[in-house]
Design a protein around this motif. Structure first.
Motif, PDB file in Angstrom:
ATOM      1  N   CYS A  30       6.764  36.488  -1.504  1.00  0.00           N
ATOM      2  CA  CYS A  30       6.172  36.049  -2.775  1.00  0.00           C
ATOM      3  C   CYS A  30       7.133  36.282  -3.945  1.00  0.00           C
ATOM      4  N   TYR A  31       6.765  35.792  -5.109  1.00  0.00           N
ATOM      5  CA  TYR A  31       7.565  35.966  -6.325  1.00  0.00           C
ATOM      6  C   TYR A  31       7.928  37.444  -6.493  1.00  0.00           C
ATOM      7  N   GLY A  32       9.186  37.720  -6.877  1.00  0.00           N
ATOM      8  CA  GLY A  32       9.687  39.092  -6.945  1.00  0.00           C
ATOM      9  C   GLY A  32       8.870  40.000  -7.857  1.00  0.00           C
ATOM     10  N   GLY A  33       8.397  39.472  -8.972  1.00  0.00           N
ATOM     11  CA  GLY A  33       7.604  40.282  -9.902  1.00  0.00           C
ATOM     12  C   GLY A  33       6.260  40.664  -9.301  1.00  0.00           C
ATOM     13  N   THR A  34       5.677  39.770  -8.549  1.00  0.00           N
ATOM     14  CA  THR A  34       4.401  40.049  -7.865  1.00  0.00           C
ATOM     15  C   THR A  34       4.629  41.124  -6.811  1.00  0.00           C
ATOM     16  N   TRP A  35       5.705  40.944  -6.059  1.00  0.00           N
ATOM     17  CA  TRP A  35       6.056  41.925  -5.023  1.00  0.00           C
ATOM     18  C   TRP A  35       6.245  43.303  -5.649  1.00  0.00           C
TER      19      TRP A  35
ATOM     20  N   HIS B 127      -2.295  31.301 -12.178  1.00  0.00           N
ATOM     21  CA  HIS B 127      -1.166  30.515 -12.671  1.00  0.00           C
ATOM     22  C   HIS B 127      -0.310  31.349 -13.592  1.00  0.00           C
ATOM     23  N   SER B 128       0.992  31.235 -13.420  1.00  0.00           N
ATOM     24  CA  SER B 128       1.878  31.568 -14.520  1.00  0.00           C
ATOM     25  C   SER B 128       1.911  30.262 -15.317  1.00  0.00           C
ATOM     26  N   THR B 129       1.159  30.221 -16.422  1.00  0.00           N
ATOM     27  CA  THR B 129       1.103  28.976 -17.226  1.00  0.00           C
ATOM     28  C   THR B 129       2.420  28.742 -17.964  1.00  0.00           C
TER      29      THR B 129
HETATM   30  N1  PLP Z   1       3.891  33.705  -9.973  1.00  0.00           N
HETATM   31  C1  PLP Z   1       4.969  32.950  -9.729  1.00  0.00           C
HETATM   32  C2  PLP Z   1       4.995  32.061  -8.515  1.00  0.00           C
HETATM   33  C3  PLP Z   1       6.062  32.987 -10.594  1.00  0.00           C
HETATM   34  O1  PLP Z   1       7.140  32.224 -10.331  1.00  0.00           O
HETATM   35  C4  PLP Z   1       6.014  33.845 -11.724  1.00  0.00           C
HETATM   36  C5  PLP Z   1       7.154  33.929 -12.667  1.00  0.00           C
HETATM   37  O2  PLP Z   1       8.232  33.436 -12.395  1.00  0.00           O
HETATM   38  C6  PLP Z   1       4.864  34.627 -11.935  1.00  0.00           C
HETATM   39  C7  PLP Z   1       3.824  34.527 -11.042  1.00  0.00           C
HETATM   40  C8  PLP Z   1       4.769  35.571 -13.112  1.00  0.00           C
HETATM   41  O3  PLP Z   1       4.540  34.862 -14.296  1.00  0.00           O
HETATM   42  P1  PLP Z   1       5.083  35.304 -15.745  1.00  0.00           P
HETATM   43  O4  PLP Z   1       6.570  35.251 -15.714  1.00  0.00           O
HETATM   44  O5  PLP Z   1       4.461  34.271 -16.645  1.00  0.00           O
HETATM   45  O6  PLP Z   1       4.585  36.674 -16.029  1.00  0.00           O
END
Ligand code: PLP
Length: 389
Positions: free
Chosen positions: A101-106, A196-198
């Motif tokens: 998954c997205y690195g920040g989520t991880w 969503h990341s809007t």
């Molecule tokens: N989810 C996905 C798939 C993302 O690509 C991102 C950011 O790149 C996020 C969540 C987190 O969103 P934000 O950067 O708006 O905090």
């Protein structure tokens, strides 16, 4: 009159909403606070962290697009993930996330697990049968999906995993950032919650950071709204207004993103410097059949593999129509090196497990003229191919 489609209803959200002067486009309500008639008698709003009319318009539009309750709008996508995890879990609960998954989520889930807020298991959710078995064994409280995944565009079977998740007692959340709600509606496939990341396709102009959560049922929507207010993750009025404006062109933009992505995929798949192309629209992509079923288009994101860092540098150095930058989903084309940029929070062994190689590049294909992007990428690949291996 015939029933108006979700898209049209969403695009028209807030138009003619103003009663003060008859403005067609809704005004921005920036006021922090709202007047009480008496200490006991309040109007629909009291304080903008808890509720704001402009933010509510965006929430309404997103709820319509996803076919759920009005969205809880957050200040960032990660604010939305934080809200969801805190709203849906108790200490000691098991959470299952995708291994790529997205690195920040991880990072968020991993840090919470290190502090014993939850038991975290990362699973390859693209192997549906194995994933269903794991979910049955683990009985998670929260099952988190991200499809297509960032950065390898892997596809997860939302309907199958939602069914397995529910049988195990889980809340099933789907990060729908890559597809946008005009190409995939996870709630219709059985998920409980969409994130969503809007910041990305929904706003679409790379000038707002924001997030949103859409629940299928009112009870979960209320819990999420409660936690967003309690944590203070709700989004601002100006950002909400800009995002609503961006959303009005989402279907139009998506068509051009996809047309351009398809043209670039052709160039990439034919070029000898490219080891692999990850795009669910390709018939030989492992998730192609599934994506064809559960998505209404293959989106504007793709990634591909070059021989290594020198080839990556040669490709990037000289691009005229792509900016080297993180984020995605804006009108402008971007190139990014996931290993060193978006997914740098993942240690090398976790990146390896997720399939993120040093030669991997991700493109967020913008809405520029197709021929210009094709020429730019073709020249970049020639440069990459000329680097001695
Ligand atoms: N989810 C996905 C798939 C993302 O690509 C991102 C950011 O790149 C996020 C969540 C987190 O969103 P934000 O950067 O708006 O905090």
């Amino acid at each position: 009159m015939t029933e108006i489609s979700r898209l049209t209803r969403a695009i028209r959200t807030g138009l003619e909403w103003d009663t003060a002067v008859g403005a067609v486009v809704p005004p921005i309500h920036v006021s922090t606070n709202y007047r009480f008639e008496t200490p006991e008698r309040r109007g629909p709003y009291d304080y903008s962290r808890s509720g704001n009319p402009t933010r509510d318009l965006l929430g309404t539009a997103l709820g319509i697009l996803e076919g759920g309750q009005p969205a809880v709008v957050n200040g960032t996508g990660m604010g939305a993930v934080s809200t969801a995890v805190l709203a849906c879990t108790e200490p000691g609960d098991t959470v299952v996330i995708p291994h790529d998954c997205y690195g920040g989520t991880w990072r968020l889930f991993t840090r919470l697990a290190e502090r014993q807020h939850l038991e975290l298991v990362s699973v390859d959710l693209t192997d549906t049968d194995a994933a269903v078995t794991r979910v049955r064994e683990l009985r998670p409280t929260l099952l988190w999906l991200e499809t297509p995944s960032n950065p390898l565009l892997r596809i997860t079977d939302i309907a199958a995993l939602a069914e397995a998740g529910h049988a195990a007692g889980a809340v099933v959340g789907v990060d729908n950032t890559f597809s946008s709600p005009v190409r995939q509606q996870p709630l219709d496939l059985g998920a409980d919650l969409v994130l969503h990341s809007t910041t990305k396709y929904i706003n679409g102009h790379s000038d707002v950071v924001g997030g949103a959560l859409v629940a299928r049922e009112p009870e979960l929507a209320e819990t999420l709204a409660y936690w967003a207010n309690t944590l203070g993750t709700t989004g601002g009025a100006l950002d909400s207004w800009l995002t609503l404006r961006g959303l009005r062109t989402l279907p139009l933009r998506m068509r051009q993103h996809e047309q351009n992505a398809a043209a670039l995929v052709e160039v990439l798949t034919r070029h000898p410097a490219v080891g692999a192309v990850h795009y669910p629209g390709l018939p030989d992509h492992p998730g192609h059949q599934l994506a064809s079923r559960q998505q209404q288009g293959f989106g504007g994101m793709l990634s591909f593999e070059l021989a290594g860092i020198p080839a990556v540098e040669a490709f990037i150095d000289g691009l005229g129509c792509f900016s080297l930058a993180e984020s995605l989903g804006g009108t402008e084309s971007l190139v990014c090196h996931p290993g060193l940029m978006t997914h740098a929070a993942m240690p090398p062994e976790v990146q390896r497990e997720a399939g993120i190689t040093p030669g991997l590049l991700r493109l967020s294909v913008g809405i520029e003229e197709t021929d210009d992007l094709v020429a730019d990428v073709a020249a970049g690949l020639d440069r990459a191919g000329a680097v001695p291996r």
